[in-house]
Design an enzyme around this catalytic site. Structure first.
Site, PDB file in Angstrom:
ATOM      1  N   GLU A 296       1.012  -1.245   0.193  1.00 23.43           N
ATOM      2  CA  GLU A 296       0.019  -0.351   0.039  1.00 23.43           C
ATOM      3  C   GLU A 296       0.702   1.663   0.217  1.00 23.43           C
ATOM      4  O   GLU A 296       0.637   2.875   0.915  1.00 23.43           O
ATOM      5  CB  GLU A 296      -0.960  -0.240   1.597  1.00 23.43           C
ATOM      6  N   HIS A 320      -7.730  -3.925  -1.057  1.00 22.24           N
ATOM      7  CA  HIS A 320      -7.303  -4.090  -0.103  1.00 22.24           C
ATOM      8  C   HIS A 320      -6.338  -3.138   0.226  1.00 22.24           C
ATOM      9  O   HIS A 320      -6.331  -1.984   0.827  1.00 22.24           O
ATOM     10  CB  HIS A 320      -6.375  -5.235   0.647  1.00 22.24           C
ATOM     11  N   GLU A 321      -5.651  -2.862  -1.112  1.00 23.55           N
ATOM     12  CA  GLU A 321      -4.512  -1.974  -0.592  1.00 23.55           C
ATOM     13  C   GLU A 321      -5.230  -0.833  -1.161  1.00 23.55           C
ATOM     14  O   GLU A 321      -4.174   0.503  -0.212  1.00 23.55           O
ATOM     15  CB  GLU A 321      -3.493  -2.170  -2.032  1.00 23.55           C
ATOM     16  N   HIS A 324      -6.422   0.745   2.697  1.00 27.62           N
ATOM     17  CA  HIS A 324      -5.076   0.934   3.234  1.00 27.62           C
ATOM     18  C   HIS A 324      -4.611   2.657   3.494  1.00 27.62           C
ATOM     19  O   HIS A 324      -4.110   3.027   4.456  1.00 27.62           O
ATOM     20  CB  HIS A 324      -3.495   0.422   2.653  1.00 27.62           C
ATOM     21  N   GLU A 343      -4.535  -4.293   9.356  1.00 28.21           N
ATOM     22  CA  GLU A 343      -4.718  -5.087   8.534  1.00 28.21           C
ATOM     23  C   GLU A 343      -6.166  -5.747   8.690  1.00 28.21           C
ATOM     24  O   GLU A 343      -6.623  -6.066   7.330  1.00 28.21           O
ATOM     25  CB  GLU A 343      -3.694  -6.343   8.465  1.00 28.21           C
ATOM     26  N   ASP A 398       8.286  -9.755   9.277  1.00 31.16           N
ATOM     27  CA  ASP A 398       7.712 -10.607   8.159  1.00 31.16           C
ATOM     28  C   ASP A 398       7.235 -11.671   8.765  1.00 31.16           C
ATOM     29  O   ASP A 398       6.006 -12.649   7.777  1.00 31.16           O
ATOM     30  CB  ASP A 398       8.754 -10.722   7.046  1.00 31.16           C
ATOM     31  N   TYR A 406      -4.784 -10.554   9.678  1.00 31.72           N
ATOM     32  CA  TYR A 406      -6.146 -10.922   9.065  1.00 31.72           C
ATOM     33  C   TYR A 406      -7.432 -10.470   9.410  1.00 31.72           C
ATOM     34  O   TYR A 406      -8.356  -9.543   9.771  1.00 31.72           O
ATOM     35  CB  TYR A 406      -5.892 -10.619   7.230  1.00 31.72           C
TER      36      TYR A 406
HETATM   37  N1  BES Z   1       0.607  -4.253   3.414  1.00 27.47           N
HETATM   38  C1  BES Z   1       0.268  -6.191   3.541  1.00 27.47           C
HETATM   39  C2  BES Z   1       2.168  -6.675   2.777  1.00 27.47           C
HETATM   40  C3  BES Z   1       2.880  -6.942   3.807  1.00 27.47           C
HETATM   41  C4  BES Z   1       2.254  -7.175   5.054  1.00 27.47           C
HETATM   42  C5  BES Z   1       4.684  -6.310   3.481  1.00 27.47           C
HETATM   43  C6  BES Z   1       3.384  -6.918   6.431  1.00 27.47           C
HETATM   44  C7  BES Z   1       4.980  -6.865   4.302  1.00 27.47           C
HETATM   45  C8  BES Z   1       4.903  -7.064   5.957  1.00 27.47           C
HETATM   46  C9  BES Z   1      -0.604  -6.168   1.871  1.00 27.47           C
HETATM   47  O1  BES Z   1      -1.152  -4.521   2.431  1.00 27.47           O
HETATM   48  C10 BES Z   1      -1.056  -6.979   2.038  1.00 27.47           C
HETATM   49  O2  BES Z   1      -1.721  -7.297   3.104  1.00 27.47           O
HETATM   50  N2  BES Z   1      -1.440  -7.316   1.124  1.00 27.47           N
HETATM   51  C11 BES Z   1      -1.557  -9.054   1.068  1.00 27.47           C
HETATM   52  C12 BES Z   1      -3.104  -9.068   0.161  1.00 27.47           C
HETATM   53  C13 BES Z   1      -3.825  -8.901   0.428  1.00 27.47           C
HETATM   54  C14 BES Z   1      -5.762  -8.922  -0.285  1.00 27.47           C
HETATM   55  C15 BES Z   1      -4.077  -9.513   1.461  1.00 27.47           C
HETATM   56  C16 BES Z   1      -0.438  -9.372  -0.145  1.00 27.47           C
HETATM   57  O3  BES Z   1       0.235  -8.999  -0.457  1.00 27.47           O
HETATM   58  O4  BES Z   1      -1.181 -11.033  -0.615  1.00 27.47           O
HETATM   59 ZN    ZN Z   2      -2.326  -5.628   3.540  1.00 20.02          ZN
END
Ligand code: BES
Ligand code: ZN
Length: 630
Positions: A296, A320-321, A324, A343, A398, A406
């Site tokens: 995001e 989703h993005e 954010h 999230e 991470d 979520y």
């Molecule tokens: N912000 C996250 C990605 C993230 C989280 C990067 C933690 C590094 C550390 C992003 O918004 C996200 O949640 N992406 C998901 C997609 C979403 C539809 C659940 C993904 O990458 O799968």
């Molecule tokens: Zn996210």
């Protein structure tokens, strides 16, 4: 000259992240920055992009505000940075060299950089750090031309969340520190530079080194994990006055078609949750090695091309993005313990956008798939990791971030909506976004606000104990309002009959003609551990799932194939794992392979080919799975 840094005292000062004792809300255990002594307010970058050396080279000027008159030592986060010089830039004065000392590296947390600051002055100081990044910077991926769609030009993109900004910028890498930023990025002529910021002037001509300067300005204060950069052969397609899509020329048309609803999504989100406060909203479609579905970055979400399915069936990631821009970018988790504030809220908003644009049925299907996924994931998690407020001390955020933040986070908000009514709850959400706009908050600040502004409005509707169970206890509380799986009943019926041999594959095919991606995913993800070889043959022959243009469907199919040792799927599986790098799609396949008889060897063979194409974050994850642990 400032006194040299005393070693023992400075090591102690930089040894902040502790892992014992009770966790303190609001303390960021993933940053060395001494934010109560100094706060960085603005970051001004000047970086040249060197594809041959795989390095960014230049300087970061940090505007630093002293928080205590006697504070003398500024501690920044760095990881694998080569620091060349640190200078104090004072208006009217000659630049002054500052003594600095990088401490010992501490794994994924990187290395604290200590800088001796001059005695207190009243005005903010500007500290210039001259540095270069290293080729293995965890927050950057350098792609060869072969790894791009166009095959002609190299590509670079950053991924700063959670704690990788420090691998390409020396700064206070904590989400509770908000900065405005500006940048000059010097990119090889012919390539375009993009950042999560407003675009400024672009030089008309390259300099003597053949570099063209692009300028950027982010006027809203953001956390460091939202600073983002991409450089490559990137074209643009406008969707509305304030939205559009960037992508490599070869994928631009498909991307523009897939994401036509972008403006409608922004408008819908504004109607539900208040004004969009970032100016433009664009997407950048990354090369297939992108480690996440989406990131995001403000004004410019970074998106995996694996959601371009051709039928817009995976655009929930965009919703989703975009969401954010309210939950996360406007109101930000103060520490990674509070990640669910980012999230969980965002999944709630995402489902509301999906419902408004694509109907309640589609949103319900996503809810059910999300519930199944968090239940499966929780089965393998220790109790403490099932709390919304999660203790991640000593762990890379991470790895510690799961579906709990979520989907359980979303269910918590749905629970509140069910007790107070959706309209009341969403009015509360709007006031929450307004109240905490451009601030970083922890779980307890949210709970206090909730208490005063929602719970107090209808005493007795929700008890303190219920709230406590949601946030600080494992599992899904009994008070959860779970989505009904009714939407998938017809799919379940078809699967059961077919597996029992009572429904021929042609009839399955006739039924499946109407299935959405979500129905297919439900069908595949709920097959039993063992599926007979003739059934697998039928599936593959009728539906060519191995070659599906839908990366999610192919993923779910490959999991079945691996579990059952279905070797005809191995060549396409190899192709899949060597062309895409999204962690959510590739990691489970390696895990499954390692569990399958003889799969370990195949996993290692494929990974040997695929590894160089994966993002550093994904390499770290897969290394841990495929490399035998001693
Ligand atoms: N912000 C996250 C990605 C993230 C989280 C990067 C933690 C590094 C550390 C992003 O918004 C996200 O949640 N992406 C998901 C997609 C979403 C539809 C659940 C993904 O990458 O799968
Ligand atoms: Zn996210």
């Amino acid at each position: 000259m400032p006194a040299p840094i005393n070693d023992a005292a400075s090591e102690a000062a930089a040894a902040k992240p502790r892992v014992e004792g009770p966790i303190k809300p609001g303390v960021d255990y993933h940053s060395f920055a001494n934010v109560t002594d100094f706060r960085v307010r603005h970051v001004d970058l000047d970086l040249a992009v060197d594809f041959a050396a795989r390095r960014l080279r230049g300087h970061a000027d940090l505007t630093v505000a002293r928080q205590k008159p006697d504070a003398r030592r500024l501690i920044l986060d760095t990881r694998d940075l080569d620091i060349r010089a640190v200078t104090l830039l004072a208006k009217g004065d000659a630049p002054k060299k500052l003594v600095f000392k990088p401490s010992a590296a501490r794994g994924f947390l990187g290395r604290p950089l200590q800088i001796e600051m001059p005695a207190a002055g009243t005005s903010d100081a500007v500290v210039r750090i001259e540095y270069e990044t290293q080729p293995q910077a965890s927050g950057l991926q350098w792609l060869t031309p072969a790894q791009t769609a166009g095959k002609k030009h190299p590509y670079l993109f950053s991924q700063s969340q959670a704690i990788h900004a420090r691998s390409w910028i020396p700064l206070q890498d904590s989400p509770q520190v908000r900065v405005t930023y500006s940048a000059t990025i010097r990119a090889p002529d012919g390539l375009r530079a993009l950042m999560s910021a407003a675009h400024g002037a672009v030089d008309k001509k390259p300099d003597a080194d053949g570099l063209t300067a692009y300028r950027f300005d982010m006027k809203e204060a953001i956390p460091s994990y939202l600073i983002a950069l991409a450089v490559g052969d990137i074209a643009f397609h406008s969707i509305s006055a304030r939205t559009g899509v960037y992508a490599e020329p070869a994928v631009l048309a498909a991307a523009a078609k897939e994401f036509v609803d972008l403006e409608r999504m922004v408008a819908t989100c504004e109607k539900l949750f208040g004004p969009y406060r970032w100016g433009r909203y664009d997407l950048l479609i990354l090369p297939p090695s992108a480690p996440y579905g989406g990131m995001e970055n403000p004004r410019l979400s970074f998106i995996t091309p694996t959601i371009i399915a051709g039928d817009r069936s995976l655009v929930a990631v965009i919703a989703h993005e975009l969401a954010h821009s309210w939950s996360g970018n406007l109101v930000t988790n103060a520490t990674w313990r509070d990640f669910w504030l980012n999230e969980g809220f965002t999944v709630y908003l995402e489902r509301r956008i999906v419902e408004a644009l694509y109907g309640a049925r589609r949103a319900q299907m996503e809810d059910v798939l999300g519930l199944q996924s968090v239940k499966r994931e929780m089965a393998d998690l220790g109790a403490a990791d099932q709390h919304l407020a999660i203790d991640l001390r000593g762990r890379d955020p991470d790895d510690g971030t799961t579906d709990v933040a979520y989907e359980k986070g979303k269910l918590f908000l749905q629970f509140l909506a069910s007790r107070f009514g959706r309209d009341t709850f969403e009015a509360f959400l709007r006031s929450y976004f307004d109240h905490f706009a451009f601030q970083s908050i922890d779980t307890e600040q949210f709970l206090d606000y909730l208490d005063a502004n929602l719970l107090a409005k209808k005493p007795g509707a929700v008890s303190d104990q219920e709230i406590h169970v949601w946030v600080y206890e494992p599992g899904l509380p009994g008070s959860a309002v779970l989505p009904s799986a009714d939407v998938f009943a017809p799919v379940d019926r078809v699967r059961a009959l077919w597996l029992a041999g009572s429904m021929p594959i042609d009839v399955v095919q006739a039924q499946a003609k109407e299935w959405s991606t979500q129905e297919w995913l439900h069908f595949l993800d709920n097959t039993p551990a063992e599926v007979q070889r003739p059934r697998l043959d039928e599936l593959e022959q009728k539906f060519a799932l191995s070659d599906s243009g839908n990366a999610e469907i192919a993923h779910s199919w490959f999991r079945i194939a691996i579990r059952n040792g279905y070797s005809p799927a191995y060549p396409p599986l190899t192709r899949y794992l060597t062309t895409i790098g999204r962690r959510k799609l590739v990691r489970p396949l390696y895990e499954d392979l390692m569990k399958a008889p003889g799969g370990g060897e195949l996993a290692r063979t494929i990974y040997a080919k695929a590894r160089a194409g994966y993002h550093p974050i994904v390499q770290t994850s897969i290394d841990a799975i495929v490399t035998p642990q001693r």
